[in-house]
Scaffold this motif. Structure first.
Motif, PDB file in Angstrom:
ATOM      1  N   ALA A 180       0.883  -1.126  -0.065  1.00  0.00           N
ATOM      2  CA  ALA A 180       0.043  -0.049  -0.061  1.00  0.00           C
ATOM      3  C   ALA A 180       0.586   1.170   0.281  1.00  0.00           C
ATOM      4  CB  ALA A 180      -1.193   0.327   1.256  1.00  0.00           C
ATOM      5  N   GLU A 181       2.102   1.319  -1.078  1.00  0.00           N
ATOM      6  CA  GLU A 181       2.492   2.091  -0.990  1.00  0.00           C
ATOM      7  C   GLU A 181       1.865   3.478  -1.685  1.00  0.00           C
ATOM      8  OE1 GLU A 181       5.493   5.527  -2.869  1.00  0.00           O
ATOM      9  OE2 GLU A 181       4.793   3.425  -3.717  1.00  0.00           O
ATOM     10  N   ASP A 182       1.354   2.616  -2.862  1.00  0.00           N
ATOM     11  CA  ASP A 182       0.974   4.079  -4.183  1.00  0.00           C
ATOM     12  C   ASP A 182      -0.829   4.446  -4.656  1.00  0.00           C
ATOM     13  OD1 ASP A 182       2.202   5.369  -5.567  1.00  0.00           O
ATOM     14  OD2 ASP A 182       3.377   4.036  -7.347  1.00  0.00           O
ATOM     15  N   ASN A 188      -2.132  15.013  -0.753  1.00  0.00           N
ATOM     16  CA  ASN A 188      -2.167  14.355   0.291  1.00  0.00           C
ATOM     17  C   ASN A 188      -0.893  13.564   0.256  1.00  0.00           C
ATOM     18  OD1 ASN A 188      -2.579  13.827   3.099  1.00  0.00           O
ATOM     19  ND2 ASN A 188      -4.573  12.677   2.865  1.00  0.00           N
ATOM     20  N   THR A 189       0.107  14.156   1.064  1.00  0.00           N
ATOM     21  CA  THR A 189       1.681  13.136   0.780  1.00  0.00           C
ATOM     22  C   THR A 189       0.684  11.812   2.342  1.00  0.00           C
ATOM     23  OG1 THR A 189       2.487  14.377   2.418  1.00  0.00           O
ATOM     24  CG2 THR A 189       3.293  14.461   0.026  1.00  0.00           C
ATOM     25  N   ASN A 190       0.158  12.156   3.109  1.00  0.00           N
ATOM     26  CA  ASN A 190      -0.138  11.121   4.080  1.00  0.00           C
ATOM     27  C   ASN A 190      -0.761  10.062   3.481  1.00  0.00           C
ATOM     28  OD1 ASN A 190       1.882  12.639   6.010  1.00  0.00           O
ATOM     29  ND2 ASN A 190      -0.162  12.914   7.313  1.00  0.00           N
ATOM     30  N   SER A 191      -1.448  10.034   2.062  1.00  0.00           N
ATOM     31  CA  SER A 191      -1.671   9.002   1.785  1.00  0.00           C
ATOM     32  C   SER A 191      -1.180   8.335   1.091  1.00  0.00           C
ATOM     33  CB  SER A 191      -2.900   9.143   1.010  1.00  0.00           C
ATOM     34  OG  SER A 191      -2.419  10.336  -0.459  1.00  0.00           O
ATOM     35  N   TYR A 192       0.393   8.334   1.575  1.00  0.00           N
ATOM     36  CA  TYR A 192       0.865   7.659   0.072  1.00  0.00           C
ATOM     37  C   TYR A 192       1.792   6.524   1.393  1.00  0.00           C
ATOM     38  CZ  TYR A 192       0.946   9.616  -4.361  1.00  0.00           C
ATOM     39  OH  TYR A 192       0.321   9.935  -5.237  1.00  0.00           O
ATOM     40  N   ALA A 193       2.509   5.775   1.075  1.00  0.00           N
ATOM     41  CA  ALA A 193       2.953   4.640   2.367  1.00  0.00           C
ATOM     42  C   ALA A 193       2.402   3.941   3.516  1.00  0.00           C
ATOM     43  CB  ALA A 193       4.305   5.734   2.492  1.00  0.00           C
ATOM     44  N   LEU A 214      14.592   0.972  -1.317  1.00  0.00           N
ATOM     45  CA  LEU A 214      14.696   0.733  -2.971  1.00  0.00           C
ATOM     46  C   LEU A 214      12.997   1.014  -3.868  1.00  0.00           C
ATOM     47  CD1 LEU A 214      16.612  -2.802  -3.401  1.00  0.00           C
ATOM     48  CD2 LEU A 214      17.460  -0.652  -2.491  1.00  0.00           C
ATOM     49  N   ASP A 215      13.258   1.934  -4.131  1.00  0.00           N
ATOM     50  CA  ASP A 215      12.303   2.020  -5.222  1.00  0.00           C
ATOM     51  C   ASP A 215      12.618   3.165  -6.481  1.00  0.00           C
ATOM     52  OD1 ASP A 215      10.018   2.596  -5.548  1.00  0.00           O
ATOM     53  OD2 ASP A 215       9.665   4.694  -4.243  1.00  0.00           O
ATOM     54  N   MET A 216      12.137   2.344  -7.972  1.00  0.00           N
ATOM     55  CA  MET A 216      12.743   1.964  -8.981  1.00  0.00           C
ATOM     56  C   MET A 216      14.082   2.233  -9.231  1.00  0.00           C
ATOM     57  SD  MET A 216      10.492   5.926 -10.129  1.00  0.00           S
ATOM     58  CE  MET A 216       9.836   6.607  -8.746  1.00  0.00           C
ATOM     59  N   VAL A 217      14.672   1.061  -9.456  1.00  0.00           N
ATOM     60  CA  VAL A 217      15.526   0.213  -9.113  1.00  0.00           C
ATOM     61  C   VAL A 217      16.371  -0.190 -10.324  1.00  0.00           C
ATOM     62  CG1 VAL A 217      16.253   1.520  -6.654  1.00  0.00           C
ATOM     63  CG2 VAL A 217      15.699  -1.457  -7.375  1.00  0.00           C
ATOM     64  N   THR A 261      13.640  16.490  -2.077  1.00  0.00           N
ATOM     65  CA  THR A 261      13.066  15.339  -1.345  1.00  0.00           C
ATOM     66  C   THR A 261      12.162  14.442  -2.155  1.00  0.00           C
ATOM     67  OG1 THR A 261      11.415  17.255  -0.232  1.00  0.00           O
ATOM     68  CG2 THR A 261      13.413  16.919   0.775  1.00  0.00           C
ATOM     69  N   VAL A 262      11.240  13.402  -1.311  1.00  0.00           N
ATOM     70  CA  VAL A 262      10.488  12.365  -1.479  1.00  0.00           C
ATOM     71  C   VAL A 262      10.101  12.059  -0.393  1.00  0.00           C
ATOM     72  CG1 VAL A 262       9.533  10.815  -3.316  1.00  0.00           C
ATOM     73  CG2 VAL A 262      11.994  11.931  -3.688  1.00  0.00           C
ATOM     74  N   ILE A 263       8.452  12.317  -0.364  1.00  0.00           N
ATOM     75  CA  ILE A 263       7.608  11.273   0.806  1.00  0.00           C
ATOM     76  C   ILE A 263       7.806   9.879   0.131  1.00  0.00           C
ATOM     77  CG2 ILE A 263       5.560  11.345   2.103  1.00  0.00           C
ATOM     78  CD1 ILE A 263       7.112  13.666   3.022  1.00  0.00           C
ATOM     79  N   ASP A 264       8.514   9.713   1.007  1.00  0.00           N
ATOM     80  CA  ASP A 264       8.429   7.735   0.676  1.00  0.00           C
ATOM     81  C   ASP A 264       8.675   6.949   1.504  1.00  0.00           C
ATOM     82  OD1 ASP A 264       8.666   5.567  -1.569  1.00  0.00           O
ATOM     83  OD2 ASP A 264      10.437   5.968  -2.565  1.00  0.00           O
TER      84      ASP A 264
HETATM   85  C1  AHN Z   1       4.626  11.427  -3.410  1.00  0.00           C
HETATM   86  O1  AHN Z   1       5.042  11.601  -4.922  1.00  0.00           O
HETATM   87  C2  AHN Z   1       4.096  11.976  -2.036  1.00  0.00           C
HETATM   88  N1  AHN Z   1       5.620  10.185  -3.683  1.00  0.00           N
HETATM   89  C3  AHN Z   1       6.052   9.296  -4.511  1.00  0.00           C
HETATM   90  C4  AHN Z   1       6.782   8.022  -4.075  1.00  0.00           C
HETATM   91  C5  AHN Z   1       6.270   7.262  -5.086  1.00  0.00           C
HETATM   92  C6  AHN Z   1       5.605   6.133  -6.016  1.00  0.00           C
HETATM   93  N2  AHN Z   1       7.141   6.006  -4.946  1.00  0.00           N
HETATM   94  C7  AHN Z   1       6.877   5.349  -6.189  1.00  0.00           C
HETATM   95  N3  AHN Z   1       5.729   6.233  -6.096  1.00  0.00           N
END
Ligand code: AHN
Ligand code: ZN
Length: 329
Positions: A180-182, A188-193, A214-217, A261-264
């Protein structure tokens, strides 16, 4: 006869004396290099194996939460980690999406050497985005296959897990496949991850000392710029991993430049669990788009995946684990 016995006696006692002669003149035995712990060799990361794990996930179909493909993938991931010798914890939870949808989600945790208190966290998200809502996508029917966004990090970690099952480092490792990351809404950044938020509040103890997300590697010519929260919360880890990447000949990927920065997933692991965690994520140096062009489009399929990128990530992660175990990271 008597003389012969005396002769033999003299001969034997002389030999014994000689054997027990002091060894003080012998050179000291060669000491191993004075690293804090004995270094074990870093196993070789098999990029073909990692690629096959990425492909298998994509073949299940988009791993959108609450779908059959998602359920099938969950079962497969658990089976793989168990086959690779990990102790597996299925962390089931219900998350509420931004649109009110109830998401039946599961973080899958593969633990190596669960008895060791000193541990490293390796993480990636295994779900895929239900909407291809990038500005760069003009087909309203496009679906995100998530070869890069999701499957690449998990594919790398499955191959790392396979290697850890064959070659044990002297440190604990928790491989955490987050769900449930994506399912988030950009405003709403809190709706991610959501999986990372759940894990951060419910991490099995002892908690890892630091983490690598690791994200998009997996994409061809990926550039891992230094992500802002990684630098803010885990500066030393970033520095060491990027230095290692460069030393190992992967400097083209591990670029020494800031990428914003990325809210990941790592954001919540840093801020809620307090585990210093970096994000190895493909970020673009210039242009209007910070993520690669295939991000959240129908183009995120196996065509963008390059085995060389998978190896640059997996081999460096394995080296980081074994070096940390030896006290030489
Ligand atoms: C945001 O767009 C807030 N974070 C990107 C996190 C993400 C989405 N990584 C992969 N897909
Ligand atoms: Zn995404």
């Amino acid at each position: 006869m008597y003389r012969l016995l005396v002769f033999l006696f003299v001969l034997i006692t002389a030999a014994c004396r000689n054997d027990s002669a002091p060894l003080s003149e012998d050179p000291a035995p060669a000491a191993p290099p004075a690293s804090p712990r004995d270094a074990k060799p870093v196993p070789k990361f098999d990029r073909d194996s990692a690629y096959a794990y990425v492909e298998q996930q994509v073949n299940f179909g988009p791993r959108v939460v609450n779908t059959d493909a998602h359920r099938q993938t969950k079962q497969w991931l658990v089976e793989k980690l168990e086959a690779f010798g990990a102790e597996v914890i299925k962390q089931d939870f219900e998350a509420r999406a931004f649109d009110g949808t109830n998401l039946s989600s599961t973080n899958i945790i593969g633990r190596y050497a669960p008895e060791l208190p000193d541990r490293i966290l390796l993480a990636a998200h295994w779900d895929t985005r239900p909407f291809a809502d990038s500005d760069l996508e003009d087909d309203p029917n496009a679906i995100v296959n998530g070869a890069d966004d999701g499957a690449s990090g998990v594919g790398v970690l499955l191959e790392v897990a396979r290697q850890l099952g064959l070659h044990t480092p002297d440190i604990g490792v928790d491989i955490v496949l987050l769900d449930a990351e994506d399912y988030g809404k950009p405003s709403n950044t809190n709706s991610y991850a959501l999986g990372a938020q759940y894990y951060a509040k419910n991490a099995p103890t002892p908690k890892p000392r630091f983490g690598i997300l690791l994200d998009m590697v997996g994409a061809r010519d990926a550039t891992f710029l230094v992500e802002g929260y990684s630098e803010k919360y885990a500066k030393d880890v970033v520095r060491k991993v990027w230095q290692l990447g460069e030393q190992m000949g992967y400097g083209n990927y591990y670029v020494n430049a800031r990428g914003g920065t990325v809210i990941d997933d790592h954001f919540f692991i840093n801020t809620i669990a307090g585990i210093p965690t970096i994000d190895i994520i493909n970020l673009q140096e210039d242009g209007d788009h910070r993520f690669p062009a295939h991000w959240h489009t129908g183009d995120d399929n196996m065509d963008v995946i390059d085995k060389r990128t998978l190896r640059a990530v997996g081999q460096v992660v394995l080296a980081a684990v074994f070096r940390e175990a030896a006290g030489t990271l």
